[in-house]
Scaffold this active site. Structure first.
Site, PDB file in Angstrom:
ATOM      1  N   SER A 111       0.798  -1.226   0.000  1.00 22.43           N
ATOM      2  CA  SER A 111       0.000   0.000   0.000  1.00 22.43           C
ATOM      3  C   SER A 111       0.832   1.276   0.000  1.00 22.43           C
ATOM      4  O   SER A 111       0.410   2.283  -0.569  1.00 22.43           O
ATOM      5  CB  SER A 111      -1.006   0.002   1.151  1.00 22.43           C
ATOM      6  OG  SER A 111      -0.370  -0.244   2.372  1.00 22.43           O
ATOM      7  N   HIS A 164       1.560   4.869   4.162  1.00 24.91           N
ATOM      8  CA  HIS A 164       0.693   5.421   3.118  1.00 24.91           C
ATOM      9  C   HIS A 164       1.086   6.865   2.816  1.00 24.91           C
ATOM     10  O   HIS A 164       1.239   7.251   1.652  1.00 24.91           O
ATOM     11  CB  HIS A 164      -0.774   5.391   3.568  1.00 24.91           C
ATOM     12  CG  HIS A 164      -1.326   4.019   3.756  1.00 24.91           C
ATOM     13  ND1 HIS A 164      -2.541   3.789   4.356  1.00 24.91           N
ATOM     14  CD2 HIS A 164      -0.831   2.799   3.424  1.00 24.91           C
ATOM     15  CE1 HIS A 164      -2.777   2.486   4.381  1.00 24.91           C
ATOM     16  NE2 HIS A 164      -1.753   1.868   3.828  1.00 24.91           N
TER      17      HIS A 164
END
Length: 196
Positions: A111, A164
C-alpha cells in the site's frame, strides 16, 4: 508488480502452511517484513521486500485490486519503467516513514507503493502530463480510493498510515520529476508545442 506480489504470497502460504486468513508476525519478519531492529542491524533490503509481502488474503486482495486498476490506467501512458520506479521508490519511502513512526512493529504491504502511484498520478494529471480524458478519471479515482483508505487507516488498528503518507509524498515527488518529459510526450501526440 501484480504477479510478483501474488507469487510471493503463494510461496509464503505454501512454505508456512498458512495465509488464507493471516500470517503470524514472526513469519512476516522472517520473510522480510519491515522491522526497525532488523533494519538497524543492516538488513536494509527489508525496506523494499516488505512492499511485496501481505499479512493475509484480504490484505493482498485489496492491494492487488487497487494496483491492477492503477496499473491498467497508468502504466501505458507513463511507461513500464517509470511505473516500476514509482512503485519501488514509493515503497522504500513508505517503509522509511513507517519505520520512523513505529520502529518496533513488523510492517508489510504494497500500500505504501500503491499510494506512491496515486501521488504520481495526481501530480501528472494536475500538470497535464497525461491525456486529458485519463487525467480527470485518475484525479477522481485517487481522491476516492486514497481518501477512503487513509480514513480507514486512521479508524482501524494495525494499518500503517505512516507508510501510506510516506508513499504518496515520494510518489508525488517522483511524478513531479517525470512530468516535463511526459508533458512533451502528450503534446507530441496532440500535435501541440508545450513551450508555446
Amino acid at each position: 508488480m501484480l504477479l510478483t506480489n501474488a507469487g510471493v504470497y503463494v510461496a509464503m502460504a505454501l512454505a508456512t502452511h498458512s495465509g488464507i486468513e493471516s500470517f503470524a508476525a514472526s513469519d512476516l519478519r522472517a520473510w522480510g517484513g519491515n522491522y526497525g531492529p532488523a533494519v538497524a542491524a543492516g538488513q536494509w533490503w527489508r525496506l523494499l521486500s516488505s512492499a511485496f509481502l501481505h499479512g493475509g488474503f484480504m490484505h493482498l486482495a485489496n492491494n492487488l485490486a487497487i494496483l491492477g486498476l492503477l496499473g491498467w490506467m497508468l502504466e501505458k501512458p507513463v511507461g513500464t519503467v517509470r511505473f516500476a520506479l514509482v512503485y519501488l521508490l514509493a515503497g522504500i519511502g513508505g517503509s522509511l516513514v513507517g519505520l520512523y513512526w513505529h520502529p518496533d512493529t513488523v510492517s508489510v504491504g504494497a500500500s505504501g507503493a500503491i499510494f506512491g502511484l496515486m501521488g504520481a498520478a495526481l501530480v501528472l494529471a494536475l500538470r497535464k502530463a497525461l491525456p486529458d480524458d485519463l487525467g480527470g478519471v485518475l484525479v477522481t479515482l485517487v481522491a476516492v480510493m486514497g481518501g477512503f483508505n487513509l480514513v480507514l487507516g486512521f479508524l482501524m488498528p494495525g494499518v500503517d498510515n505512516a507508510a501510506h503518507l510516506g508513499g504518496i509524498f515520494v510518489g508525488a515527488a517522483v511524478g513531479l520529476l517525470f512530468s516535463p518529459g511526459l508533458i512533451h510526450r502528450v503534446a507530441y501526440y496532440k500535435g501541440t508545442n508545450p513551450d508555446e
